[in-house]
Write an enzyme that holds these catalytic residues in place. Structure first.
Site, short mmCIF file in Angstrom:
data_model
loop_
_atom_site.label_atom_id
_atom_site.label_comp_id
_atom_site.label_asym_id
_atom_site.label_seq_id
_atom_site.Cartn_x
_atom_site.Cartn_y
_atom_site.Cartn_z
N HIS A 57 2.52 14.97 -6.91
CA HIS A 57 1.85 16.06 -6.19
C HIS A 57 2.88 17.13 -5.87
O HIS A 57 3.91 16.84 -5.27
CB HIS A 57 1.21 15.56 -4.90
CG HIS A 57 0.20 14.48 -5.09
ND1 HIS A 57 -1.05 14.71 -5.64
CD2 HIS A 57 0.25 13.15 -4.83
CE1 HIS A 57 -1.72 13.58 -5.68
NE2 HIS A 57 -0.96 12.62 -5.19
N ASP B 74 -17.58 -4.43 3.70
CA ASP B 74 -17.40 -4.12 2.28
C ASP B 74 -18.58 -4.72 1.54
O ASP B 74 -18.90 -5.90 1.71
CB ASP B 74 -16.08 -4.70 1.76
CG ASP B 74 -15.75 -4.22 0.36
OD1 ASP B 74 -14.68 -3.63 0.18
OD2 ASP B 74 -16.56 -4.47 -0.55
N SER C 221 -10.60 8.91 2.84
CA SER C 221 -11.36 9.53 1.74
C SER C 221 -11.84 10.92 2.13
O SER C 221 -13.05 11.19 2.25
CB SER C 221 -12.53 8.63 1.34
OG SER C 221 -12.09 7.35 0.97
N ALA D 68 -12.51 3.33 1.91
CA ALA D 68 -13.47 2.89 0.91
C ALA D 68 -13.74 3.96 -0.14
O ALA D 68 -13.34 3.84 -1.31
CB ALA D 68 -14.77 2.47 1.59
N TYR E 155 -21.50 6.58 6.78
CA TYR E 155 -21.29 5.88 8.05
C TYR E 155 -20.69 6.74 9.17
O TYR E 155 -20.69 6.32 10.33
CB TYR E 155 -20.41 4.66 7.83
CG TYR E 155 -20.94 3.73 6.77
CD1 TYR E 155 -22.20 3.16 6.89
CD2 TYR E 155 -20.18 3.43 5.63
CE1 TYR E 155 -22.70 2.32 5.91
CE2 TYR E 155 -20.68 2.59 4.65
CZ TYR E 155 -21.93 2.04 4.79
OH TYR E 155 -22.43 1.21 3.82
N ASN F 85 -7.70 -2.52 -2.42
CA ASN F 85 -6.26 -2.73 -2.30
C ASN F 85 -5.72 -2.25 -0.95
O ASN F 85 -4.93 -2.94 -0.30
CB ASN F 85 -5.53 -2.00 -3.43
CG ASN F 85 -4.04 -2.29 -3.44
OD1 ASN F 85 -3.63 -3.44 -3.46
ND2 ASN F 85 -3.23 -1.25 -3.41
N ILE F 86 -6.15 -1.07 -0.50
CA ILE F 86 -5.64 -0.52 0.76
C ILE F 86 -6.08 -1.40 1.93
O ILE F 86 -5.27 -1.76 2.80
CB ILE F 86 -6.11 0.93 0.96
CG1 ILE F 86 -5.48 1.84 -0.09
CG2 ILE F 86 -5.76 1.42 2.36
CD1 ILE F 86 -5.96 3.28 -0.03
N ASN G 58 -8.44 13.73 -2.56
CA ASN G 58 -8.17 13.51 -1.13
C ASN G 58 -7.03 14.37 -0.61
O ASN G 58 -7.10 14.91 0.50
CB ASN G 58 -7.89 12.03 -0.86
CG ASN G 58 -9.13 11.17 -1.01
OD1 ASN G 58 -10.24 11.62 -0.77
ND2 ASN G 58 -8.93 9.93 -1.42
N ALA H 238 -1.21 10.20 0.64
CA ALA H 238 -0.29 10.11 -0.49
C ALA H 238 0.72 11.23 -0.57
O ALA H 238 1.47 11.33 -1.54
CB ALA H 238 -1.10 10.07 -1.79
#
Length: 241
Positions: free
Chosen positions: A193, A28, A79, A56, A64, A10-11, A164, A109
């Site tokens: 949060h 991906d 992430s 991801a 990576y 989605n992102i 995260n 977020a």
């Protein structure tokens, strides 16, 4: 700007839709072709890429990152729970010292990271309480339940895709200063949060209630716009915060 986006969930798809890029590469493992995007069958950083955006998973960050750090790129990481792994964290920052890359951790977020990073040397402790719908944690509960209390490292082993925010805070002030509480509440249809900061400069509290993305309730649109802001700042002559 030519970008490589790792992860076309989605992102990643929202970044393609809302971003203003000259060229987009994507890597991906499960995504199908997307119009206007050059899909890579094997992971690589093409020579014309100026910015790599990871959206991801913590596993992708671990797999990576060391390869990415060999390139003169801007590397944006979402992430951040990957860094709750102390062994990986130490290796990453050791490699970064002599890397031509620059690394960016968007606020994602939450908010308040400008305050936290400004006073990081004076922070005594940070307590973060995250309230989520049980389904987003893979749980089926009837009532509001505290499902975890402890360190970021411990939380990442149980809920690797839900830490995260706490991990980003840990990267700023030190993981040993951060305590995490995760609450599952069936009455909730979104994430909350609450960040409480105790420092020699002052005490601060931030409460963030994010509206879920219509396409994926597990994702906050604030995260998408946080990445877009970071991308804009790379080319802007005026930067706030």
């Amino acid at each position: 700007m030519t970008v490589l986006i790792i992860g076309m969930g989605n992102i990643g798809k929202k970044l393609v839709e809302l971003g203003n890029f000259e060229k987009i590469y994507a890597y991906d493992r499960i995504s199908k072709d997307i119009p206007g995007v050059v899909r890579l069958d094997e992971f690589q950083v093409p020579s014309d890429v100026s910015t790599v955006v990871e959206c991801a998973s913590p596993e992708a960050v671990k797999e990576y990152s060391l390869q990415i750090l060999k390139n003169p790129v801007n590397y944006i990481i979402i992430s951040t729970s990957a860094f709750a792994d102390e062994v990986f964290r130490e290796r990453f920052f050791s490699e970064l010292k002599n890397s031509p890359a620059r690394v960016f951790f968007p606020s994602g977020a939450i908010g308040g990271l400008d305050v936290l990073s400004s006073i990081k040397d004076f922070v005594k402790n940070v307590r973060i309480e995250t309230i989520k719908p049980p389904k987003s944690l893979g749980l089926d509960l009837k009532g509001k339940t505290v499902v975890f209390e402890g360190s970021v490292e411990e939380a990442s082993k149980l809920f690797p895709r839900n830490i995260n925010v706490a991990s980003t805070i840990g990267l700023i002030v030190g993981f040993e200063k951060v305590k995490v509480t995760i609450v599952a509440d069936p009455a909730m249809d979104h994430n909350i949060h609450i960040v409480r900061i105790s420092s020699a400069i002052g005490n601060y509290e931030f409460k963030i209630e994010n509206i879920p993305s219509p396409e994926n309730p597990k994702t906050s649109m604030l995260t998408v716009y946080s990445i877009l802001r970071t991308l804009r700042n790379l080319e802007s002559k005026i930067i706030f915060g």
